[in-house]
Design an enzyme around this catalytic site. Structure first.
Site, short mmCIF file in Angstrom:
data_model
loop_
_atom_site.label_atom_id
_atom_site.label_comp_id
_atom_site.label_asym_id
_atom_site.label_seq_id
_atom_site.Cartn_x
_atom_site.Cartn_y
_atom_site.Cartn_z
N THR A 48 -68.42 -48.00 38.44
CA THR A 48 -69.27 -47.80 37.29
C THR A 48 -70.69 -47.67 37.84
O THR A 48 -71.10 -48.54 38.54
CB THR A 48 -68.97 -48.58 36.06
OG1 THR A 48 -70.03 -48.29 35.24
CG2 THR A 48 -69.12 -50.34 36.47
N ASP A 49 -71.45 -46.89 36.87
CA ASP A 49 -72.87 -46.77 37.21
C ASP A 49 -73.65 -48.13 36.86
O ASP A 49 -74.70 -48.22 37.08
CB ASP A 49 -73.49 -45.51 36.33
CG ASP A 49 -73.45 -45.45 35.00
OD1 ASP A 49 -72.88 -46.56 34.38
OD2 ASP A 49 -73.78 -44.50 34.45
N TYR A 75 -69.56 -57.99 32.72
CA TYR A 75 -68.87 -56.92 33.10
C TYR A 75 -69.10 -56.39 34.26
O TYR A 75 -68.58 -56.13 35.21
CB TYR A 75 -68.64 -55.82 32.08
CG TYR A 75 -68.14 -54.69 32.25
CD1 TYR A 75 -66.87 -54.46 32.71
CD2 TYR A 75 -69.04 -53.53 32.48
CE1 TYR A 75 -66.50 -53.09 33.13
CE2 TYR A 75 -68.62 -52.23 32.71
CZ TYR A 75 -67.42 -52.23 33.23
OH TYR A 75 -66.88 -50.73 33.72
N LYS A 119 -67.65 -55.97 38.13
CA LYS A 119 -67.31 -54.58 38.78
C LYS A 119 -68.14 -54.45 40.25
O LYS A 119 -67.65 -54.11 41.20
CB LYS A 119 -67.76 -53.35 37.90
CG LYS A 119 -66.89 -53.31 36.71
CD LYS A 119 -65.49 -52.71 36.77
CE LYS A 119 -65.13 -51.43 37.30
NZ LYS A 119 -63.82 -51.26 37.81
#
Ligand code: NAD
Ligand code: DAU
Length: 339
Positions: free
Chosen positions: A125-126, A153, A157
């Protein structure tokens, strides 16, 4: 080829399953999913009717189960979508984010090492890049932007990404990573902004906007994310990271107002609520690398994508109404009652 899609009963994973079955009918797709609150077998109903699709219920962090499946199936490609994906839930209770997002990734890669694999692909994810200031519209995330996470979160990641790169360097595992911006489209779980707004507005309920609604996200129609991952797993260079995004920045307030206009509902439903702790201000992806190397471009403009998404939620009421009837009611009460 046999492709393992983990997390295929969730939002992006299920869209990817359908994309694969349509674009590559010669391949076999196996979906491994724990069916957490975010996983939904109803979503895969049509896929189950196809001979080249198999659904397996299981946890990516369950080593014995994962190794057994790899022994049985001899996968050519693994695409790991499985994750705890909601920032607000990670603020409420981070533990499961570390177990699934980090340890689950390790288990999958250990299985890839043990049984051999053509490609391990990590769907990232960015958010691993942190955020950009609102007053610097000239800045974008590139693949060289340092990792700088904000929430449990995004930290989980980013940890997984580092582990993937370590397995490539140390064990020569053939990996790729994609880092995408915010997705929207069919099968999006109604805890996330766009489906939450659609489902609540359709019921004439208040629409909770965090802070002043000025935070910016870079929205991409989910099918465009799927086409990008498909290109990367088949043509991307091993060991590389590819950013995915379509230069589609909007403030949250702009997004909510666009949805309301599409639904013909009044802006008076908007309610400003206490901000998310550590709330990232702006995400903005520079997709130059994937465009130059693989020729990828998004196909769907935001206004068209929002229209298609709203039409999908109108045509598939039972899908989201079933979710709203379950544990979701307690979730909403817990997260929003005191905001
Ligand atoms: P989602 O929450 O809708 O779906 C996650 C799926 O993973 C669910 O089906 C769930 O049952 C499954 N799952 C969870 N824990 C599992 C476990 N331990 N073992 C097996 N399955 C498990 O998530 P999403 O929005 O579809 O996101 C998919 C992936 O894409 C995630 O890795 C996320 O970080 C990444 N991503 C999401 C977005 C976005 O905008 N939604 C953008 C960029 C990247
Ligand atoms: O950028 C990619 C990320 O996008 C993914 O990695 C995550 O898995 C995905 O959930 C998403 O994260 P966000 O936190 O950006 O998405 P969310 O839909 O939760 O929120 C979008 C914006 O809307 C954010 O600025 C917070 C705000 N928001 C969200 C909710 C749920 C509100 O104002 N009100 C809300 O009720």
């Amino acid at each position: 080829m046999t492709i393992l899609v983990t997390g295929g009963a969730g939002f992006i994973g299920s869209n990817f399953v359908y994309y694969q079955l349509k674009q590559h009918p010669e391949d076999r797709v196996v979906c491994l999913d724990k069916l957490t609150y975010a996983g939904n077998l109803a979503t895969l109903e049509d896929a189950m009717k196809q001979k080249n699709f198999r659904f397996v219920k299981g946890d990516i962090a369950d080593r014995a189960r994962v190794f057994e499946l790899f022994r049985e199936e001899k996968f050519d490609i693994v695409v790991n979508f499985a994750a705890e994906s909601h920032v607000d839930r990670s603020i409420e209770d981070p533990g499961i984010f570390l177990t699934t997002n980090i340890l689950g990734t390790q288990v999958l890669m250990d299985a890839c090492r043990a049984f051999g694999i053509g490609r391990y692909h990590q769907v990232s994810t960015d958010e691993v890049y942190g955020d950009l200031p609102l007053d610097r519209p000239d800045l974008f995330f590139t693949e060289e932007t340092p990792i700088h996470t904000s929430s449990p979160y995004s930290a989980s990641k980013a940890s997984a990404d580092l582990l993937v790169l370590a397995y490539h360097r140390t064990f020569k595992l053939p990996v790729t990573i994609t880092r995408c911006s915010n997705n929207y489209g069919p099968y999006h779980f109604p805890e996330k902004l766009i489906p939450l707004i659609i489902s609540r507005a359709l019921n004439d309920e208040t629409l909770p906007v965090y802070g002043k609604g000025e935070n910016v996200r870079d929205w991409l129609y989910v099918e465009d994310h799927c086409s990008a991952i498909d290109l990367v797993i088949r043509k991307g260079r091993v060991g590389e990271i590819y950013n995915i995004g379509g230069h589609n920045e909007r403030t949250n307030l702009q997004v909510v107002k666009t949805v309301l206009k599409e639904l013909n509902k009044p802006e008076s439903l908007i309610t400003y609520v206490t901000d998310r702790p550590g709330h990232d201000q702006r995400y903005a992806i520079d997709p130059t690398k994937i465009h130059n190397e693989l020729g990828w471009l998004p196909a769907t403009k935001f206004d068209d994508g929002i229209r298609r998404t709203v039409e999908w939620y109108l045509a598939n009421r039972p899908w989201w109404e079933n979710i709203l009837k379950g544990d979701y009611q307690h979730y909403y009460e817990r997260m929003y009652a005191k905001r």
